[in-house]
Design a protein around this motif. Structure first.
Motif, PDB file in Angstrom:
ATOM      1  N   GLY A 181       0.817  -1.203   0.000  1.00 36.39           N
ATOM      2  CA  GLY A 181       0.000   0.000   0.000  1.00 36.39           C
ATOM      3  C   GLY A 181       0.846   1.245   0.000  1.00 36.39           C
ATOM      4  N   ASN A 182       1.910   1.256   0.803  1.00 35.32           N
ATOM      5  CA  ASN A 182       2.697   2.481   0.932  1.00 35.32           C
ATOM      6  C   ASN A 182       3.429   2.828  -0.350  1.00 35.32           C
ATOM      7  OD1 ASN A 182       1.879   2.687   3.508  1.00 35.32           O
ATOM      8  ND2 ASN A 182       3.637   1.611   4.366  1.00 35.32           N
ATOM      9  N   LEU A 183       3.741   1.788  -1.116  1.00 30.50           N
ATOM     10  CA  LEU A 183       4.545   2.015  -2.314  1.00 30.50           C
ATOM     11  C   LEU A 183       3.842   2.963  -3.282  1.00 30.50           C
ATOM     12  CD1 LEU A 183       7.027   1.269  -3.918  1.00 30.50           C
ATOM     13  CD2 LEU A 183       5.788  -0.659  -4.862  1.00 30.50           C
ATOM     14  N   TYR A 184       2.552   2.714  -3.525  1.00 29.69           N
ATOM     15  CA  TYR A 184       1.814   3.563  -4.447  1.00 29.69           C
ATOM     16  C   TYR A 184       0.774   4.391  -3.708  1.00 29.69           C
ATOM     17  CZ  TYR A 184       3.881   1.343  -8.445  1.00 29.69           C
ATOM     18  OH  TYR A 184       4.765   0.908  -9.386  1.00 29.69           O
ATOM     19  N   ASP A 185       1.005   4.584  -2.432  1.00 27.56           N
ATOM     20  CA  ASP A 185      -0.014   5.253  -1.641  1.00 27.56           C
ATOM     21  C   ASP A 185      -0.288   6.637  -2.200  1.00 27.56           C
ATOM     22  OD1 ASP A 185      -1.812   5.029   0.340  1.00 27.56           O
ATOM     23  OD2 ASP A 185      -0.620   6.171   1.782  1.00 27.56           O
ATOM     24  N   GLY A 186      -1.561   6.980  -2.298  1.00 24.70           N
ATOM     25  CA  GLY A 186      -1.915   8.298  -2.800  1.00 24.70           C
ATOM     26  C   GLY A 186      -1.957   8.356  -4.315  1.00 24.70           C
ATOM     27  N   LYS A 187      -1.526   7.283  -4.979  1.00 22.18           N
ATOM     28  CA  LYS A 187      -1.593   7.277  -6.444  1.00 22.18           C
ATOM     29  C   LYS A 187      -3.011   6.926  -6.874  1.00 22.18           C
ATOM     30  CE  LYS A 187       2.820   7.661  -7.766  1.00 22.18           C
ATOM     31  NZ  LYS A 187       3.287   8.699  -8.632  1.00 22.18           N
ATOM     32  N   ASN A 188      -3.360   7.360  -8.084  1.00 18.38           N
ATOM     33  CA  ASN A 188      -4.682   7.014  -8.595  1.00 18.38           C
ATOM     34  C   ASN A 188      -4.655   5.745  -9.432  1.00 18.38           C
ATOM     35  OD1 ASN A 188      -6.264   9.212  -7.672  1.00 18.38           O
ATOM     36  ND2 ASN A 188      -5.095  10.513  -9.053  1.00 18.38           N
ATOM     37  N   MET A 189      -3.508   5.077  -9.478  1.00 19.59           N
ATOM     38  CA  MET A 189      -3.334   3.995 -10.449  1.00 19.59           C
ATOM     39  C   MET A 189      -3.195   2.632  -9.784  1.00 19.59           C
ATOM     40  SD  MET A 189      -3.570   5.109 -13.413  1.00 19.59           S
ATOM     41  CE  MET A 189      -4.544   6.573 -13.256  1.00 19.59           C
ATOM     42  N   ALA A 190      -3.874   2.452  -8.637  1.00 18.90           N
ATOM     43  CA  ALA A 190      -3.706   1.203  -7.887  1.00 18.90           C
ATOM     44  C   ALA A 190      -4.068  -0.020  -8.718  1.00 18.90           C
ATOM     45  CB  ALA A 190      -4.562   1.258  -6.625  1.00 18.90           C
ATOM     46  N   LEU A 191      -5.017   0.141  -9.646  1.00 18.34           N
ATOM     47  CA  LEU A 191      -5.454  -1.016 -10.448  1.00 18.34           C
ATOM     48  C   LEU A 191      -4.329  -1.569 -11.299  1.00 18.34           C
ATOM     49  CD1 LEU A 191      -8.907  -0.582 -12.220  1.00 18.34           C
ATOM     50  CD2 LEU A 191      -8.052  -2.573 -11.022  1.00 18.34           C
ATOM     51  N   PHE A 192      -3.401  -0.675 -11.692  1.00 16.32           N
ATOM     52  CA  PHE A 192      -2.356  -1.089 -12.649  1.00 16.32           C
ATOM     53  C   PHE A 192      -1.025  -1.379 -11.966  1.00 16.32           C
ATOM     54  CE2 PHE A 192      -5.380   1.537 -14.941  1.00 16.32           C
ATOM     55  CZ  PHE A 192      -5.624   0.785 -16.079  1.00 16.32           C
ATOM     56  N   GLU A 193      -0.972  -1.213 -10.609  1.00 19.25           N
ATOM     57  CA  GLU A 193       0.355  -1.187  -9.974  1.00 19.25           C
ATOM     58  C   GLU A 193       1.061  -2.529  -9.973  1.00 19.25           C
ATOM     59  OE1 GLU A 193      -0.824   0.408  -6.263  1.00 19.25           O
ATOM     60  OE2 GLU A 193      -0.970  -1.510  -5.252  1.00 19.25           O
ATOM     61  N   GLU A 194       0.287  -3.641 -10.025  1.00 18.31           N
ATOM     62  CA  GLU A 194       0.950  -4.954  -9.986  1.00 18.31           C
ATOM     63  C   GLU A 194       1.864  -5.159 -11.189  1.00 18.31           C
ATOM     64  OE1 GLU A 194      -1.698  -8.238  -9.494  1.00 18.31           O
ATOM     65  OE2 GLU A 194      -1.550  -8.183  -7.320  1.00 18.31           O
ATOM     66  N   GLU A 195       1.549  -4.462 -12.311  1.00 19.49           N
ATOM     67  CA  GLU A 195       2.332  -4.687 -13.540  1.00 19.49           C
ATOM     68  C   GLU A 195       3.150  -3.475 -13.942  1.00 19.49           C
ATOM     69  OE1 GLU A 195      -0.239  -7.790 -16.045  1.00 19.49           O
ATOM     70  OE2 GLU A 195      -1.148  -5.823 -15.878  1.00 19.49           O
ATOM     71  N   MET A 196       3.355  -2.551 -12.977  1.00 16.18           N
ATOM     72  CA  MET A 196       4.086  -1.320 -13.322  1.00 16.18           C
ATOM     73  C   MET A 196       5.496  -1.600 -13.836  1.00 16.18           C
ATOM     74  SD  MET A 196       2.636   1.694 -12.908  1.00 16.18           S
ATOM     75  CE  MET A 196       1.093   2.298 -12.268  1.00 16.18           C
ATOM     76  N   ASP A 197       6.105  -2.703 -13.406  1.00 15.52           N
ATOM     77  CA  ASP A 197       7.488  -2.975 -13.840  1.00 15.52           C
ATOM     78  C   ASP A 197       7.537  -3.221 -15.340  1.00 15.52           C
ATOM     79  OD1 ASP A 197       7.943  -2.843 -11.192  1.00 15.52           O
ATOM     80  OD2 ASP A 197       7.924  -5.021 -10.875  1.00 15.52           O
ATOM     81  N   SER A 198       6.579  -4.030 -15.842  1.00 16.21           N
ATOM     82  CA  SER A 198       6.623  -4.347 -17.272  1.00 16.21           C
ATOM     83  C   SER A 198       5.860  -3.329 -18.101  1.00 16.21           C
ATOM     84  CB  SER A 198       6.051  -5.750 -17.509  1.00 16.21           C
ATOM     85  OG  SER A 198       4.743  -5.816 -16.971  1.00 16.21           O
ATOM     86  N   ASN A 199       4.806  -2.739 -17.541  1.00 18.32           N
ATOM     87  CA  ASN A 199       4.003  -1.756 -18.282  1.00 18.32           C
ATOM     88  C   ASN A 199       4.081  -0.408 -17.579  1.00 18.32           C
ATOM     89  OD1 ASN A 199       3.287  -4.053 -19.613  1.00 18.32           O
ATOM     90  ND2 ASN A 199       1.209  -4.131 -18.867  1.00 18.32           N
ATOM     91  N   PRO A 200       5.031   0.447 -17.966  1.00 15.49           N
ATOM     92  CA  PRO A 200       5.213   1.699 -17.235  1.00 15.49           C
ATOM     93  C   PRO A 200       4.076   2.669 -17.497  1.00 15.49           C
ATOM     94  CG  PRO A 200       6.572   1.671 -19.184  1.00 15.49           C
ATOM     95  CD  PRO A 200       5.930   0.326 -19.099  1.00 15.49           C
ATOM     96  N   MET A 201       3.935   3.652 -16.598  1.00 14.70           N
ATOM     97  CA  MET A 201       2.960   4.714 -16.834  1.00 14.70           C
ATOM     98  C   MET A 201       3.375   5.495 -18.080  1.00 14.70           C
ATOM     99  SD  MET A 201       0.544   4.843 -14.642  1.00 14.70           S
ATOM    100  CE  MET A 201      -0.050   6.509 -14.877  1.00 14.70           C
TER     101      MET A 201
END
Length: 1063
Positions: free
Chosen positions: A32-52
């Motif tokens: 939670g803290n890693l992306y806390d406050g971000k609006n993109m929680a739905l996509f965060e599991e794949e942020m490494d391969s699919n960047p913003m």
């Protein structure tokens, strides 16, 4: 009390719920803290391969197309990427970078040394035809080249790079080497031109080999060889020292050329009878002159008689005819144009004569020793075409510098076409001006012997012929240097591509990348051209190689246009395949017109190179007779396809369409097929698949019926492709088998298209949506793209849509498929009027103005026309609505679990009922019954797929005593519903679920606000959760994300780039 604490939660100063909040069942605080406050929680599991997208755009903004060679951006090494940033970005504009180099290369040696002779020999009309043919050929080629050059970023390597990337390595290698040889021979031609000007017009006394009139031609050739070699050595040294000096000198040389053309004296020509005389050994055009009332012979008399005496024996023709002096340049009003309209071809040694009466001599044997002007070679129309054509080459000079241009996509078409238009006008006016102003005998005098050994074009110049002589000398020098600079770079680009193994040594160079070895080879080949020594013999050779190259440029453009590959989207719109074919035919015609044997040799060389590259290490098998030819061709093509994965440029969606059939075995969503047709436009592979539940033995006939049903649906929807029906024990396995095994060899699908399971909430069977999620997981595992169409039945059928938009919401970058799909749809008549709009989301710390600029630049490089909008999504409070929605979702899934549990309990009750009869007949307390109750939640075949905890089926071993049995039975009979309900009302929503729901709600608000009226909305599809626990929540998130939108296409990339900015 629930609402009170809810309000307290919302009243925290920063608006973000605290970790200690009583409503958040916080089980994953670290994540939670890693992306806390971000609006993109739905996509965060794949942020490494699919960047913003915002982070991707900032990387793209630093992209430069400097001469990093011809390596693809996907293949560039990491260390090279670091170097890329430090290179100063190219700054050349259209005028300096393209227009002037093209102008300098086109206006060259032929204009100064041969143009007047071509006009004199062919006549104005035929010269006009020659110029028009050659200029049309280059203009058509330039149009094709502009289309190819603007179809993506062209790094260094210019024309070679464009052709090899459009037509593949075999054609690319063949054409690249032809173009290289052409450029190298052009260098030889320019050097020969330089030496001809030097020895004939500037310092004739510098000639090493001197000879009498009869052997004069051979002596000139030997002089050319010696001086040419020295000149080549000198030029190669200049190029070796550094290319920047060449570019600086080029401007000086060009200034000389322009001055030479602008400089527009009087020249008299001496005729004996109707024959033109070489004006070298005499100063007065008369046989005798009266000095102090005494008749004296002139120097001219001495040339034709055996002494200066008046009674000396003279040449018969000299005695019979008078000497007349005519104006070499009588001017426009003299009417000389009518004499020069028609050609005057003739064999070598033919006298250059004016059409006036004269008395012929009976013995012409001595004529060759007399100072007459004669033809040095046999002239005919086709030869003139071959000699003239090199003067229109040079159109690639701009595209060869593509690496140094600020905006190559804009500069190359404008600069090249303007340069060709300018030079065409110059050449055509030269034909008319020369024909109308200069006496025909002077025009046909190739080396200017009749005008005191001046350059014929120089006779027009003001204030002195030296203006043009010096100008043309520098022009030839400059063009020679340009050729010796360009050719080694071209060879280096080919060598670095590694398609011709024996050339790889030429890929190396100095530390700064200058191609040393390539320069050496270029100098050696150039020397071969210089040893030929005759400008008229070298010109047709390089005409062949250039025509060959231009032919392939036209072919590349025509093929790309007809094949309509997804990557073919040139910014330059004024091309058509018919123009390319016309250009190609013209090139072929000119090759055979100018010299059929050279044409065959050039084609043979290109063919050998092509075959060498194609067959290098490849074993070929040929068909066994005509019958097997089609099958063999298909098999050969499939095997070739499998050798390597498709390049990004050739990537197009090869679709596997997953259809559901109803109980009558007819297609549930036929519009899925019409959408497939619109997306594919008949190109590429389409496999339409469906699954029947059961065993193949019992449902074989149903399978056939289903196949027929699908085929008829495909026919009515005009979908071209293959049909594949699988019978499997359950749908889950069937779809899995299709995804894994549909297609053959290299003809496999890379994308899966399916409909959104709209009724998943109403369905009693949870297996329906579980199948959907497992399909999503499997396409991801198989690295295939996934397209999910919501409300597919409302998609357009055959009717054309009115003007509207296709909206792309690009949130994370997963290969660029989102960009490609609208472009492909727009190619179909149904969607043609729709405009593309691209939206991307900016976070609090992103610079949205910069993001918009970067995105516009990215789309410019991709050659896509779209409106761009950056939507700002600031961190906002997680609303009461979101909490409530999450809570309702979790309660619902909890209830479903309870219902499932109670169903399981009932099953156990039945099993216990069966064992009760056994107990009632048995009195002894010491008898043990080992009742093994097995409950497998997942189907056995997919047990392995589940998490470790779920992997083993629940095997319950119970050792029963009578008491245990009674208590167990009573426990099961207890009403436990109240407990379950109480648990449901005491639930707190899970924090990560709340954040995911927040993403879905906020994104949906923004999308609905901007895109509710769009004909189609394309959205990034978030990946399913890693743990299978939250599967039904995932469905809920997607449902919320698409709420309020009519036609939606969820897109999930296959993990590879499918769109490229390169040509």
């Amino acid at each position: 009390d629930w609402s009170d604490s809810y309000c307290q939660c919302l009243l925290h100063s920063d608006g973000n719920p605290r970790e200690s909040s009583p409503f958040i069942n916080n089980t994953d605080d670290n994540k939670g803290n890693l992306y806390d406050g971000k609006n993109m929680a739905l996509f965060e599991e794949e942020m490494d391969s699919n960047p913003m997208v915002s982070s991707l755009l900032s990387k793209l903004a630093n992209y430069t197309n400097l001469t990093q060679g011809v390596r693809e951006h996907e293949e560039a090494d990491e260390d090279e990427g670091a170097k890329k940033q430090t290179v100063k970005s190219p700054q050349m504009g259209t005028f300096i970078g393209v227009y002037l180099p093209c102008l300098q290369n086109i206006l060259g040696v032929i204009l100064f040394l041969r143009m007047t002779w071509i006009v004199g020999t062919a006549g104005i009309l035929e010269a006009f035809i020659i110029v028009t043919m050659c200029c049309s050929c280059t203009m058509l080629t330039a149009i094709s080249m502009s289309a190819i050059a603007t179809n993506g970023v062209v790094p260094a390597g210019g024309s070679y790079y464009m052709i090899s990337r459009s037509l593949g390595p075999e054609f690319g290698g063949a054409v690249g080497l032809c173009f290289y040889l052409g450029t190298t021979f052009a260098g030889a031609m320019y050097i020969l031109g330089t030496i001809e000007i030097l020895l004939t017009y500037i310092v004739p006394s510098a000639a090493i080999f001197k000879a009498e009139k009869a052997e004069e031609a051979d002596a000139l050739l030997n002089n050319m060889r010696v001086y040419g070699t020295c000149c080549l050595t000198l030029m190669a040294l200049v190029v070796f020292v550094g290319v920047k000096y060449v570019n600086k000198l080029a401007l000086v040389f060009l200034a000389c050329v322009v001055l030479s053309i602008l400089a527009i004296s009087k020249n008299e020509v001496c005729l004996l009878g109707n024959r033109t005389l070489q004006n070298h050994g005499f100063d007065k055009c008369m046989k005798t002159e009266i000095i102090d009332n005494v008749t004296m012979t002139t120097k001219l008399w001495s040339l034709f008689c055996k002494g200066p005496e008046l009674n000396a024996s003279c040449s018969e023709y000299f005695s019979l005819n008078n000497v007349t002096e005519i104006q070499g340049i009588p001017g426009l009003t003299s009417g000389v144009i009518s004499e020069n309209l028609w050609g005057s071809y003739g064999p070598a040694g033919m006298l250059v004569e004016k059409a006036i009466p004269s008395v012929p001599a009976s013995d012409a044997s001595q004529d060759k020793h007399m100072p007459y002007v004669v033809n040095d070679i046999t002239a005919f129309f086709t030869l003139l075409v071959g000699i003239y054509f090199p003067s229109v080459t040079g159109i690639m000079a701009g595209s060869n510098r593509s690496g140094d241009l600020r905006d190559a996509q804009r500069s190359i078409p404008i600069g090249t076409i303007l340069a060709i238009a300018t030079t065409t006008i110059i050449y055509l006016s030269c034909v008319v001006v020369f024909g109308a102003c200069i006496e025909g005998v002077v025009l046909r005098d190739k080396f200017g012997d009749s005008v005191k050994g001046n350059l014929v074009i120089g006779t027009l110049s003001w204030p002195s012929p030296w203006v043009i002589v010096i100008g043309s000398f520098f022009s030839c020098c400059g063009a020679g240097l340009q050729s010796l600079t360009g050719a080694p770079r071209l060879l280096q680009a080919i060598a670095r591509d590694g398609i011709v193994p024996f050339l790889q040594v030429f890929g190396h160079g100095k530390a700064n990348g200058e191609p040393t070895w390539a320069l050496l080879l270029t100098a050696v080949i150039c020397e071969c051209g210089i040893l030929i020594a005759s400008l008229d013999a070298v010109a047709p050779i390089l005409s062949m190689f250039f025509l060959m190259c231009y032919l392939f440029v036209n072919l590349a453009c025509a093929l790309q246009t007809l094949l309509r590959t997804p990557n073919w989207r040139p910014r330059f719109k004024y091309y058509h395949w018919t123009l390319s074919f016309l250009g190609m035919s013209l090139c072929l015609a000119l090759m055979f017109i100018s010299s059929w044997y050279y044409a065959l040799v050039a084609m043979l060389i290109a063919g050998c190179i092509y075959k060498y590259i194609e067959y290098r290490g490849a074993e070929k098998e040929w068909g066994d007779g005509i019958r097997g030819l089609s099958l063999n061709a298909a098999r050969y093509a499939l095997i070739r396809l499998e050798e390597a994965p498709p390049h990004t440029k050739n990537w197009r969606p090869q679709l596997l369409v997953l259809l559901n059939l109803d109980s009558e075995l007819s297609v549930k969503h036929p519009r899925l097929l019409s959408f497939t047709t619109q997306l594919k436009a008949g190109k590429g592979l389409t496999v339409v698949g469906s699954v029947l539940e059961g065993t193949y033995l019992t449902r074989e006939s149903d399978g056939k019926r289903a196949e027929q049903s699908i085929k008829s649906a495909m026919a009515s929807e005009k979908t071209k492709g293959f049909c594949h029906v699988v019978v499997s024990s359950n749908l889950r396995d069937g779809f899995s088998h299709l995804i894994q095994s549909a297609g053959l060899g290299g003809m496999k699908h890379n994308s899966v298209l399916m409909a959104w399971p709209a009724s998943w909430r109403q369905s009693n069977d949870p297996q329906s949506w579980k199948n959907f999620i497992e399909t999503v997981r499997e396409t991801t595992a198989a690295h295939q793209a996934l397209l999910v169409a919501k409300n597919v039945d409302s998609f357009p059928h055959q009717e054309r849509l009115a003007e509207g938009t296709i909206d792309v919401w690009w949130i994370v970058h997963d290969g660029g498929l989102l960009m490609l799909l609208p472009f492909l749809l727009q190619q179909h008549k149904v969607w043609r009027k729709c405009k593309m709009r691209i939206f991307t989301v900016a976070q609090l710390d992103d610079n949205s103005i910069q993001m918009k600029k970067d995105l516009q630049m990215f789309l410019y490089h991709l050659r896509l026309n779209a409106e761009v909008e950056v939507v700002e999504m600031h961190d906002s409070d997680i609303s009461a609505f979101t909490y409530e929605k999450t809570l309702v979702m979790e309660q619902r899934s909890q209830m479903l679990k309870q219902m499932q549990l109670s169903r399981t309990e009932r099953e156990r009750e039945v099993m216990l009922h069966d064992t009760r009869s056994v107990y009632e007949g048995i009195c002894s307390d010491h008898i043990f019954i080992n009742a093994q109750l097995i409950h497998d939640r997942n189907t056995a075949s997919h047990a392995a797929l589940s998490d470790k905890t779920d992997a083993t089926p629940e095997r319950v071993h119970m050792t029963w005593t009578k008491d245990k049995f009674c208590t167990e039975r009573n426990r099961n009979r207890e009403p436990n519903a109240s407990v379950a309900v109480r648990d449901l009302f005491n639930m707190k929503p899970n924090q990560s679920n709340v954040r995911c729901m927040h993403t879905a709600v906020k994104l949906n608000e923004v999308v609905v606000n901007k895109s509710q009226g769009a004909h189609l909305v394309l959205l990034n599809m978030p990946g399913p959760p890693k743990s299978r626990g939250g599967d039904e929540n995932y469905m809920e998130f997607l449902e919320v994300l698409m709420e309020g939108l009519n036609r939606v296409l969820l897109v999930r990339g296959g993990g590879r780039e499918v769109i490229t900015i390169y040509s």
